[in-house]
Design an enzyme around this catalytic site. Structure first.
Site, PDB file in Angstrom:
ATOM      1  CB  CYS A 117      -0.874   0.290   1.097  1.00 16.87           C
ATOM      2  SG  CYS A 117      -1.584   1.523   1.651  1.00 16.87           S
TER       3      CYS A 117
ATOM      4  CD  GLN B  95      -7.009  19.392   9.320  1.00 15.96           C
ATOM      5  OE1 GLN B  95      -6.498  18.375   8.978  1.00 15.96           O
ATOM      6  NE2 GLN B  95      -6.223  20.617   9.200  1.00 15.96           N
TER       7      GLN B  95
ATOM      8  CD  GLU C 240     -12.598  27.746   0.786  1.00 13.86           C
ATOM      9  OE1 GLU C 240     -12.326  26.989  -0.332  1.00 13.86           O
ATOM     10  OE2 GLU C 240     -11.605  27.607   1.757  1.00 13.86           O
TER      11      GLU C 240
ATOM     12  CB  CYS D 254      -0.838  20.151   5.924  1.00 15.46           C
ATOM     13  SG  CYS D 254      -1.029  20.930   3.963  1.00 15.46           S
TER      14      CYS D 254
END
Length: 392
Positions: A14, A221, A277, A350
């Site tokens: 994987c 998230q 946004e 991130c």
């Protein structure tokens, strides 16, 4: 040393959890060392605090409340599902994933079985034929809801009513299901068009005492337990005072800005939050979420590209909070942020490499790094989230 390790039957193929065989304390040490190396020169020049990494509490498994699968044609009319093998588009079957909420993989595999039963063809990415491309499931952390998104290569969903009935029978835990249409030849899973097959078409969940409505196109998230930690640390860094104006850039469905306003309200502090946004779907949910949490008069949301909006605005903000995608922010946004001269900038990232690049530009515009806090959002991977506090 007695450290616990984890094994996965498909871990070698994987490739999703690169560090699964690495004891968790060693994972944390590696991440801490990497962040300290990356930010060492900036921290030294600014005399900034490099805080210790905030680890996941308890056993760091079953933390992902969102999961996805591609589909591909299998032998004898079967539909294959699972994960792409590392570096390929070859699907590796998976019955249970160690880091996913146990509800997720069962639902995804049942979609494949239901499609095979009704002879709904899987998408063949080499030929561009077939219908069923992906499925994505989100499950509530504080609720029992589950939102299933089925991505198809075209609007017409063969045997749609039978398919829905079969899925509801196999997966009674799914409270809402939508079809998303993506006809582009792309690695992006989702298209822009969706329709509800059953339920409300959204998932309800809670963070820091606030209730949120999350749509199939909304960013949310995947590790909500650590998200609460991340948000609380970012809000503490913002140090909101009565009357402060907070800009929440790249705000998604409004989660962090709404949580900040709600936590401030609990202490008798009145703030005003402006969210920006680019996704119309996310902005609609953000406005609903603000109203649902009694913050409609405190939080406002604009649909706009954050960089373009920043270039035009002349509003005053005491704090700017930004949480951009992995590519980071843009020089134009950061120039605009510095021009507005907020007292503090809280940068959630991130991708620490693009974050340190962006912090360099902000430092050139008169800001200094005060504190950097890493948060382990994704145990068993190399990824780490960071919260940077900058001040003038």
């Amino acid at each position: 040393m007695g450290y616990k390790t984890y094994t996965c039957p498909i871990g070698r193929t994987c490739g999703g959890c690169e560090w699964l065989a690495v004891p968790y304390p060693i994972q944390l040490r590696r991440k801490q060392e990497w962040i300290e190396h990356l930010f060492s020169s900036v921290a030294k020049e600014d005399e900034a605090e490099l805080a210790p990494i905030v680890s996941a509490s308890g056993d760091p498994v079953a933390y992902r409340c969102k999961a996805a699968t591609p589909f591909a044609p299998g032998p004898h009319g079967r539909v294959r599902s699972g994960f792409y093998a590392a570096g390929t588009h070859r699907i590796v079957a998976c019955e249970r994933c160690l880091v996913e909420d146990p509800r997720c993989r069962h639902i995804l595999n049942e979609v494949a079985r239901a499609a095979a039963k009704l002879r709904i063809p899987a998408y063949d990415e080499d030929r561009g034929t077939g219908l069923l491309r992906h499925a994505i499931v989100r499950v509530g952390w504080k609720t029992d809801e589950a939102l299933l998104t089925i991505v198809t290569n075209g609007r017409e969903l063969r045997h749609a009513d039978q398919f829905a009935s079969e899925l509801r029978r196999r997966c009674p835990e799914v409270t809402s299901c939508v079809q998303n249409v993506n006809t582009r030849k792309t690695n992006a899973m989702l298209g822009r068009e969706t329709r509800v097959l059953w339920g409300t078409g959204v998932l309800a969940d809670e963070l820091l005492g606030c209730r949120f409505e999350i749509g199939p196109l909304s960013f949310y998230q995947t590790n909500p337990a650590q998200t609460e930690t991340l948000y609380r640390l970012a809000i503490e860094a913002a140090a909101l005072s009565d009357g402060d104006r907070l800009l929440d850039a790249y705000c998604g469905c409004g989660t962090i800005g709404i949580c900040a306003a709600a936590l401030a309200r609990e202490t008798g502090v009145r703030v005003h939050v402006t969210g920006v946004e680019t996704s119309a779907d996310a902005v609609a949910h953000a406005r609903h979420n603000a109203s649902a949490n009694g913050l409609g008069g405190t939080c406002e949301f604009h649909r706009a590209d954050a960089t373009e909006w920043m270039a035009k605005t002349c509003e005053h903000f005491d704090i700017i909070l930004l949480d951009p995608p992995r590519a980071g922010s843009t020089p134009e946004f950061l120039e605009g942020a510095a021009r507005l001269a907020p007292e503090r900038i809280v940068y959630v990232s991130c991708n620490a490499e693009t974050q340190v690049r962006d912090i360099t530009l902000l430092r050139e515009r008169g800001y200094r790094l005060v504190r950097l806090t890493p948060v382990d959002m994704f145990p068993h991977t190399k990824h780490v989230e960071t919260i940077a506090l900058l001040a003038r």
